[in-house]
Design an enzyme around this catalytic site. Structure first.
Site, PDB file in Angstrom:
ATOM      1  N   HIS A 197       7.929  17.795 -34.573  1.00 41.79           N
ATOM      2  CA  HIS A 197       9.062  18.445 -33.897  1.00 41.79           C
ATOM      3  C   HIS A 197      10.138  17.432 -33.506  1.00 41.79           C
ATOM      4  O   HIS A 197      11.106  17.776 -32.839  1.00 41.79           O
ATOM      5  CB  HIS A 197       8.539  19.188 -32.658  1.00 41.79           C
ATOM      6  CG  HIS A 197       9.486  20.197 -32.105  1.00 41.79           C
ATOM      7  ND1 HIS A 197      10.015  20.110 -30.834  1.00 41.79           N
ATOM      8  CD2 HIS A 197      10.013  21.321 -32.640  1.00 41.79           C
ATOM      9  CE1 HIS A 197      10.808  21.130 -30.603  1.00 41.79           C
ATOM     10  NE2 HIS A 197      10.833  21.885 -31.684  1.00 41.79           N
ATOM     11  N   LYS A 199      13.312  14.862 -33.641  1.00 41.48           N
ATOM     12  CA  LYS A 199      14.630  14.789 -34.272  1.00 41.48           C
ATOM     13  C   LYS A 199      15.156  13.382 -34.043  1.00 41.48           C
ATOM     14  O   LYS A 199      15.591  13.040 -32.934  1.00 41.48           O
ATOM     15  CB  LYS A 199      15.614  15.792 -33.671  1.00 41.48           C
ATOM     16  CG  LYS A 199      15.267  17.260 -33.920  1.00 41.48           C
ATOM     17  CD  LYS A 199      14.431  17.851 -32.831  1.00 41.48           C
ATOM     18  CE  LYS A 199      14.151  19.321 -33.110  1.00 41.48           C
ATOM     19  NZ  LYS A 199      13.127  19.870 -32.222  1.00 41.48           N
ATOM     20  N   ASP A 204      20.691   1.696 -39.894  1.00 44.73           N
ATOM     21  CA  ASP A 204      20.719   0.229 -39.964  1.00 44.73           C
ATOM     22  C   ASP A 204      19.897  -0.438 -38.867  1.00 44.73           C
ATOM     23  O   ASP A 204      20.093  -1.623 -38.573  1.00 44.73           O
ATOM     24  CB  ASP A 204      22.160  -0.293 -39.918  1.00 44.73           C
ATOM     25  CG  ASP A 204      22.928   0.018 -41.201  1.00 44.73           C
ATOM     26  OD1 ASP A 204      22.278   0.203 -42.241  1.00 44.73           O
ATOM     27  OD2 ASP A 204      24.174   0.083 -41.152  1.00 44.73           O
ATOM     28  N   HIS A 382      18.814  25.760 -26.373  1.00 44.76           N
ATOM     29  CA  HIS A 382      17.849  24.978 -27.136  1.00 44.76           C
ATOM     30  C   HIS A 382      17.669  23.566 -26.572  1.00 44.76           C
ATOM     31  O   HIS A 382      16.892  22.772 -27.089  1.00 44.76           O
ATOM     32  CB  HIS A 382      18.283  24.898 -28.608  1.00 44.76           C
ATOM     33  CG  HIS A 382      17.173  24.521 -29.541  1.00 44.76           C
ATOM     34  ND1 HIS A 382      17.045  23.255 -30.074  1.00 44.76           N
ATOM     35  CD2 HIS A 382      16.121  25.245 -30.031  1.00 44.76           C
ATOM     36  CE1 HIS A 382      15.977  23.215 -30.856  1.00 44.76           C
ATOM     37  NE2 HIS A 382      15.396  24.394 -30.845  1.00 44.76           N
ATOM     38  N   LYS A 384      16.562  20.424 -24.083  1.00 47.80           N
ATOM     39  CA  LYS A 384      15.349  20.047 -23.352  1.00 47.80           C
ATOM     40  C   LYS A 384      15.686  18.809 -22.527  1.00 47.80           C
ATOM     41  O   LYS A 384      15.557  17.675 -22.994  1.00 47.80           O
ATOM     42  CB  LYS A 384      14.192  19.721 -24.309  1.00 47.80           C
ATOM     43  CG  LYS A 384      13.925  20.782 -25.399  1.00 47.80           C
ATOM     44  CD  LYS A 384      14.554  20.429 -26.691  1.00 47.80           C
ATOM     45  CE  LYS A 384      14.070  21.235 -27.876  1.00 47.80           C
ATOM     46  NZ  LYS A 384      14.013  22.647 -27.767  1.00 47.80           N
ATOM     47  N   ASP A 389      16.470  13.638  -8.901  1.00 47.11           N
ATOM     48  CA  ASP A 389      17.116  12.858  -7.838  1.00 47.11           C
ATOM     49  C   ASP A 389      18.397  12.185  -8.312  1.00 47.11           C
ATOM     50  O   ASP A 389      18.878  11.227  -7.684  1.00 47.11           O
ATOM     51  CB  ASP A 389      16.160  11.800  -7.271  1.00 47.11           C
ATOM     52  CG  ASP A 389      15.029  12.425  -6.455  1.00 47.11           C
ATOM     53  OD1 ASP A 389      15.048  13.653  -6.262  1.00 47.11           O
ATOM     54  OD2 ASP A 389      14.124  11.690  -6.024  1.00 47.11           O
TER      55      ASP A 389
END
Length: 464
Positions: A197, A199, A204, A382, A384, A389
């Protein structure tokens, strides 16, 4: 071919998981008091010039934090003890919102690649955006840049193989993660319920991207409150997501995650390239790169839970798929009861009805105990992200559900300090302005059919 809904894949994963049911593993108990006993006085901090001395690490974390704010030095030591992953100094981190902005930054980095591109994604669709992305990667490969791609075989299940074969024919090195087809199983066995999952784009060995954004036409539009025009119908609704662009020594940690994942797939050796150029100081951000995988050390789960348990002032969470385990629910409630402002921005619409309803099954308990819940309007959520604080922030691919923590390979970055935390808080406040608050009274008056959907979905929460 534009896939109208990504999450027949989620249903398929659930069904396939049923074929290979084993004893349900449980998440580890995270006890901050026991962790404090084990924690060292000074967390390890790596930089472009190697690991800092204890005195320099202490100096970097020496700011006096108020009693109403997370003590970052103590928190850093707790996290290192729990995860075994050091902090990395000297980074630049840019917060990116939604698909168009993120895609523009990623394509700019790819276009400027000189030596190598490593790309890992859950979804890589064959649509207008996917074709544009693939064309650019092919162009760089033909120009002499080494391009390696890991794509998830469930996340891309509806994509014609010809799409990937076109890139492979151009010389790009391709790996389908944990093939769905048993006939294509490698030596590591058929692990169809374990998904990639992550991404990550690494260019380089110097520029890295990670977060929640996949390569899909769904990301061709921004969420309505970040674009100049409002959607005319549901088909025009954009997706609200968050990504980060990173420069500095932390990119090497991302590179190692990619290479390690490549080797677990029994793939051919990576072609020679300058994957680890001499790191340079690119900024002042202190961060940790956490990669988790099934059967691992639950690094992301532990870090999030420890930060929630130690929060003094605020816990602000934006989460696409929120199906928390009991320990997370208890930690959020305990924080609210000790006076911490606990707020969640969750979806009002979702591309996965099963997950959506399973998550709502815990609303009553959270609301009753002081946790505030807001549902985002006009966009498919979508993202996350978590900011605690105003000084501890995380952006990545992991949702707050068992699938992310137990069955998926995920990657999250943790960024310490108020400057980046302020950016995260500003983004969270904007999401709040574009959300409706869910009150306990209104929630308890919801229709009986909604309750039935929640009850039925909750049975599947381990596999969602």
């Amino acid at each position: 071919m534009k896939r109208p809904n990504h999450w027949p894949n989620r249903w398929l994963a659930v069904i396939l998981a049923g074929w290979c049911l084993a004893a349900c593993a449980s998440l580890p108990t995270v006890d901050p008091d026991k962790t404090k006993i084990q924690a060292t006085s000074a967390p390890a901090v790596k930089s472009a010039n190697g690991t800092l001395s204890e005195s320099r690490a202490n100096a970097l974390l020496a700011k006096r934090w108020s009693k109403n704010t997370l003590d970052l030095k103590a928190q850093a030591a707790l996290e290192e003890t729990a995860t075994g992953v050091p902090l990395i100094a000297g980074n630049q981190v840019k917060l990116l919102f939604d698909g168009p902005v993120t895609m523009a930054e990623m394509m700019k980095a790819i276009a400027g690649a000189k030596n190598n591109i490593n790309f890992e994604t859950y979804i890589f669709d064959e649509d207008e955006l996917g074709d544009k992305f693939a064309d650019l990667l092919i162009e760089k490969q033909k120009a002499g840049v080494t391009v390696n791609i890991i794509y998830d075989s469930v996340g891309t299940l509806m994509v014609p193989q010809a799409f990937f074969d076109r890139m492979k024919a151009a010389g790009i090195h391709m790996v389908a993660f944990n093939p769905v087809n048993p006939a294509k199983v490698r030596d590591n066995g058929w692990k169809v319920n374990n998904r990639d999952h992550r991404k990550m784009l690494i260019v380089d060995g110097k520029i890295g991207f990670t977060g929640g954004i996949n390569i899909s036409g769904n990301y061709s539009k921004s969420s309505p409150f970040r674009s100049k025009s409002k959607p005319k119908n549901k088909k025009d609704v954009g997706w609200r997501d968050t990504h980060v662009r990173i420069e500095g020594p932390a990119v090497q940690a991302m590179q190692w995650l990619f290479i390690r994942h490549w080797t677990t797939q029994d793939a051919d050796d990576l072609r020679e390239a300058d994957y680890f150029p001499t790191p340079v100081i690119a900024g002042d951000k202190l961060m940790r790169v956490l990669g988790s995988e099934p059967g691992g050390r639950y690094e992301i789960y532990k870090a999030m839970l420890l930060a929630i348990q130690e929060a003094k002032k605020s816990i602000h969470i934006t989460c696409a798929y929120f199906v928390p385990d009991d320990q997370t629910v208890d930690a959020l409630i305990d924080a609210a009861k000790r006076g911490v402002d606990v707020r969640l921005v969750l979806p009002s619409v979702s591309d996965s009805g099963l997950v959506f309803n399973a998550g709502r099954a815990v609303y009553d308990k959270l609301l009753e105990n002081g946790v505030k819940i807001h549902e985002l309007k006009l966009a498919v959520l979508h993202a996350k992200t978590v900011v605690i604080d105003g000084v501890w922030s995380t952006v990545g691919s992991a949702n707050m559900d068992r699938r992310s923590f137990q069955h998926n390979s995920e990657v999250n970055v943790i960024i310490l300090g108020a400057p980046f935390g302020t950016e995260m808080e500003n983004a969270f406040r904007e999401d709040l302005r574009n959300s409706n608050e869910v009150t306990l009274q209104a929630w308890r008056n919801r229709p009986a059919l909604t309750r039935m959907k929640e009850w039925a979905s909750k049975w599947w929460d381990y596999w969602l």
